[in-house]
Scaffold this motif. Structure first.
Motif, mmCIF file in Angstrom:
data_model
loop_
_atom_site.group_PDB
_atom_site.id
_atom_site.type_symbol
_atom_site.label_atom_id
_atom_site.label_comp_id
_atom_site.label_asym_id
_atom_site.label_seq_id
_atom_site.Cartn_x
_atom_site.Cartn_y
_atom_site.Cartn_z
ATOM 1 N N ALA A 1 0.826 -1.206 0.000
ATOM 2 C CA ALA A 1 0.000 0.000 0.000
ATOM 3 C C ALA A 1 0.861 1.257 0.000
ATOM 4 C CB ALA A 1 -0.920 0.000 1.215
ATOM 5 N N ALA A 2 0.393 2.280 -0.664
ATOM 6 C CA ALA A 2 1.074 3.565 -0.649
ATOM 7 C C ALA A 2 1.036 4.143 0.761
ATOM 8 C CB ALA A 2 0.404 4.525 -1.630
ATOM 9 N N PRO A 3 2.063 4.892 1.164
ATOM 10 C CA PRO A 3 2.065 5.459 2.511
ATOM 11 C C PRO A 3 1.041 6.575 2.648
ATOM 12 C CG PRO A 3 3.923 6.297 1.261
ATOM 13 C CD PRO A 3 3.267 5.241 0.408
ATOM 14 N N GLY A 4 0.556 6.763 3.855
ATOM 15 C CA GLY A 4 -0.374 7.846 4.098
ATOM 16 C C GLY A 4 -1.220 7.593 5.327
ATOM 17 N N THR A 5 -1.361 8.618 6.148
ATOM 18 C CA THR A 5 -2.204 8.538 7.341
ATOM 19 C C THR A 5 -3.371 9.512 7.258
ATOM 20 O OG1 THR A 5 -0.823 10.195 8.459
ATOM 21 C CG2 THR A 5 -0.256 7.860 8.790
ATOM 22 N N SER A 6 -3.314 10.409 6.265
ATOM 23 C CA SER A 6 -4.336 11.444 6.095
ATOM 24 C C SER A 6 -4.726 11.504 4.624
ATOM 25 C CB SER A 6 -3.793 12.799 6.566
ATOM 26 O OG SER A 6 -3.255 12.717 7.871
ATOM 27 N N LEU A 7 -5.677 12.386 4.322
ATOM 28 C CA LEU A 7 -6.153 12.507 2.943
ATOM 29 C C LEU A 7 -6.289 13.982 2.586
ATOM 30 C CD1 LEU A 7 -6.943 10.312 0.838
ATOM 31 C CD2 LEU A 7 -9.325 10.880 1.336
ATOM 32 N N LEU A 8 -5.782 14.333 1.399
ATOM 33 C CA LEU A 8 -5.911 15.698 0.889
ATOM 34 C C LEU A 8 -6.716 15.641 -0.407
ATOM 35 C CD1 LEU A 8 -5.124 18.702 1.156
ATOM 36 C CD2 LEU A 8 -3.122 18.179 -0.273
ATOM 37 N N CYS A 9 -7.853 16.337 -0.422
ATOM 38 C CA CYS A 9 -8.739 16.316 -1.584
ATOM 39 C C CYS A 9 -8.769 17.688 -2.246
ATOM 40 C CB CYS A 9 -10.153 15.919 -1.179
ATOM 41 S SG CYS A 9 -10.258 14.318 -0.339
ATOM 42 N N GLN A 10 -8.829 17.698 -3.547
ATOM 43 C CA GLN A 10 -8.931 18.922 -4.325
ATOM 44 C C GLN A 10 -10.288 18.913 -5.013
ATOM 45 O OE1 GLN A 10 -5.439 20.544 -6.502
ATOM 46 N NE2 GLN A 10 -6.658 20.102 -8.327
ATOM 47 N N ARG A 11 -11.255 19.614 -4.431
ATOM 48 C CA ARG A 11 -12.624 19.617 -4.946
ATOM 49 C C ARG A 11 -12.789 20.775 -5.928
ATOM 50 N NH1 ARG A 11 -13.876 14.540 -3.187
ATOM 51 N NH2 ARG A 11 -14.028 14.396 -0.921
ATOM 52 N N MET A 12 -13.104 20.460 -7.176
ATOM 53 C CA MET A 12 -13.233 21.470 -8.226
ATOM 54 C C MET A 12 -14.629 21.385 -8.833
ATOM 55 S SD MET A 12 -9.505 20.676 -9.944
ATOM 56 C CE MET A 12 -9.862 18.902 -9.864
ATOM 57 N N PHE A 13 -15.284 22.528 -8.932
ATOM 58 C CA PHE A 13 -16.660 22.564 -9.423
ATOM 59 C C PHE A 13 -16.801 23.582 -10.546
ATOM 60 C CE2 PHE A 13 -16.851 21.110 -5.074
ATOM 61 C CZ PHE A 13 -17.821 20.121 -5.074
ATOM 62 N N ILE A 14 -17.547 23.224 -11.576
ATOM 63 C CA ILE A 14 -17.952 24.142 -12.641
ATOM 64 C C ILE A 14 -19.443 23.945 -12.856
ATOM 65 C CG2 ILE A 14 -17.714 24.786 -15.058
ATOM 66 C CD1 ILE A 14 -14.867 23.755 -15.016
ATOM 67 N N GLY A 15 -20.208 25.003 -12.674
ATOM 68 C CA GLY A 15 -21.653 24.911 -12.851
ATOM 69 C C GLY A 15 -22.304 23.927 -11.900
ATOM 70 N N GLY A 16 -21.767 23.791 -10.697
ATOM 71 C CA GLY A 16 -22.336 22.888 -9.704
ATOM 72 C C GLY A 16 -21.961 21.427 -9.888
ATOM 73 N N VAL A 17 -21.161 21.109 -10.886
ATOM 74 C CA VAL A 17 -20.739 19.729 -11.144
ATOM 75 C C VAL A 17 -19.293 19.556 -10.689
ATOM 76 C CG1 VAL A 17 -20.407 17.942 -12.884
ATOM 77 C CG2 VAL A 17 -22.301 19.568 -13.111
ATOM 78 N N ARG A 18 -19.041 18.549 -9.873
ATOM 79 C CA ARG A 18 -17.683 18.302 -9.393
ATOM 80 C C ARG A 18 -16.888 17.565 -10.457
ATOM 81 N NH1 ARG A 18 -15.025 14.144 -6.675
ATOM 82 N NH2 ARG A 18 -16.948 12.970 -6.363
ATOM 83 N N ILE A 19 -15.746 18.115 -10.817
ATOM 84 C CA ILE A 19 -14.858 17.451 -11.765
ATOM 85 C C ILE A 19 -14.370 16.146 -11.146
ATOM 86 C CG2 ILE A 19 -12.644 17.644 -12.977
ATOM 87 C CD1 ILE A 19 -13.129 20.670 -13.105
ATOM 88 N N ASP A 20 -14.342 15.091 -11.929
ATOM 89 C CA ASP A 20 -13.934 13.748 -11.496
ATOM 90 C C ASP A 20 -14.971 13.053 -10.629
ATOM 91 O OD1 ASP A 20 -11.635 13.395 -12.885
ATOM 92 O OD2 ASP A 20 -10.259 13.579 -11.197
ATOM 93 N N HIS A 21 -16.221 13.538 -10.632
ATOM 94 C CA HIS A 21 -17.245 12.897 -9.797
ATOM 95 C C HIS A 21 -17.531 11.471 -10.257
ATOM 96 C CE1 HIS A 21 -19.620 14.374 -13.226
ATOM 97 N NE2 HIS A 21 -20.473 13.405 -12.943
ATOM 98 N N GLN A 22 -17.241 11.165 -11.523
ATOM 99 C CA GLN A 22 -17.513 9.816 -12.021
ATOM 100 C C GLN A 22 -16.675 8.760 -11.295
ATOM 101 O OE1 GLN A 22 -16.389 12.417 -13.845
ATOM 102 N NE2 GLN A 22 -17.394 12.537 -15.846
ATOM 103 N N GLY A 23 -15.540 9.177 -10.767
ATOM 104 C CA GLY A 23 -14.646 8.235 -10.103
ATOM 105 C C GLY A 23 -15.003 7.946 -8.660
ATOM 106 N N GLY A 24 -16.075 8.543 -8.146
ATOM 107 C CA GLY A 24 -16.468 8.315 -6.765
ATOM 108 C C GLY A 24 -16.037 9.446 -5.845
ATOM 109 N N PRO A 25 -16.376 9.362 -4.561
ATOM 110 C CA PRO A 25 -16.151 10.475 -3.633
ATOM 111 C C PRO A 25 -14.695 10.794 -3.363
ATOM 112 C CG PRO A 25 -16.874 8.520 -2.450
ATOM 113 C CD PRO A 25 -17.037 8.220 -3.906
ATOM 114 N N TRP A 26 -13.770 9.859 -3.622
ATOM 115 C CA TRP A 26 -12.358 10.093 -3.296
ATOM 116 C C TRP A 26 -11.482 10.152 -4.537
ATOM 117 C CZ3 TRP A 26 -13.362 11.620 1.223
ATOM 118 C CH2 TRP A 26 -14.274 10.937 2.038
ATOM 119 N N ALA A 27 -12.076 10.308 -5.710
ATOM 120 C CA ALA A 27 -11.308 10.295 -6.955
ATOM 121 C C ALA A 27 -10.357 11.483 -7.058
ATOM 122 C CB ALA A 27 -12.254 10.278 -8.152
ATOM 123 N N ASP A 28 -10.698 12.597 -6.431
ATOM 124 C CA ASP A 28 -9.853 13.783 -6.513
ATOM 125 C C ASP A 28 -9.031 13.981 -5.238
ATOM 126 O OD1 ASP A 28 -12.045 14.311 -4.960
ATOM 127 O OD2 ASP A 28 -12.798 15.970 -6.171
#
Length: 225
Positions: free
Chosen positions: A100-127
């Motif tokens: 597994a890749a190392p990591g104890t925390s999560l950093l998300c980059q939430r990007m929206f255009i017109g109310g639609v989240r970019i990368d939403h197709q990949g699920g809640p943690w895709a970004d």
């Protein structure tokens, strides 16, 4: 769809966009020629709900607005979201050898255009990308050009940069002569930072420059579009 900063790229130390695009942050400055620059409102810090406890606790999720505004008649925004612990339902990516890749925390980059989240197709943690604590240097991963269509190559787009600590702001110059200045914003209590700039439909990027607090240019890129 996005050009860079995919969850899978967290395994690599740096994510580099293949088709062009770099940056983060946003506030407009006048161009030397052409129409006036686009404007973006100042960043606003938001702290997520605190855990219920008899004692005051550190918030487990902290969000920071990097930039927001209107582009092509639609609202846009970019928010960094830091989870001090890995959220329930999220699993760390694995290397080819199965570890597994190392990591104890999560950093998300939430990007929206017109109310639609970019990368939403990949699920809640895709970004999102795994990080270790509040000061993981691997979170500084360069720039990316993001959009809802054609992997960020067309339509209304967002340029987002996760710069090094000495970058105070970025300036994106567009083909119509407009320049967009994007100020670097940091998530409170962490070293995670970004700037974000809107790229309207039909516009191409001529240059992307990053500067320190003394207005010294630190980088100059011409391969975005």
């Amino acid at each position: 769809m996005a050009l860079s900063f995919a969850r899978k790229a967290a395994i690599a130390a740096v994510a580099v966009a293949a088709f062009g695009g770099i940056s983060f942050g946003a506030s407009a400055i006048a161009a030397t020629s052409g129409p006036a620059a686009h404007s973006a409102s100042a960043p606003v810090s938001v702290v997520a709900k605190r855990s219920a406890s008899a004692h005051q606790q550190v918030s487990q999720v902290v969000t920071q607005v990097i930039g927001k505004g209107r582009m092509d008649g639609h609202r846009w925004s970019v928010v960094l979201e830091f989870h001090r612990t890995l959220p329930k339902g999220d699993t760390l990516p694995t290397f080819p050898n199965g570890t597994a890749a190392p990591g104890t925390s999560l950093l998300c980059q939430r990007m929206f255009i017109g109310g639609v989240r970019i990368d939403h197709q990949g699920g809640p943690w895709a970004d999102c990308q795994p990080v270790t604590g509040t000061r993981d240097p691997q979170a500084s991963r360069g720039m990316g050009l993001w959009g809802l269509h054609d992997k960020g190559l067309s339509g209304s787009r967002l340029m987002v940069s996760n710069p090094e600590a000495n970058v105070a702001y970025g300036v994106v110059s567009l083909s119509d002569g407009t320049q967009v200045k994007a100020t670097t914003v940091t998530v409170p209590g962490t070293t995670y930072r970004a700037w974000a700039a809107p790229i309207p439909n039909g516009q191409t990027i001529t240059t992307v420059d990053q500067y320190d607090t003394h207005h010294h240019r630190l980088s100059h890129d011409t391969y975005w579009r």
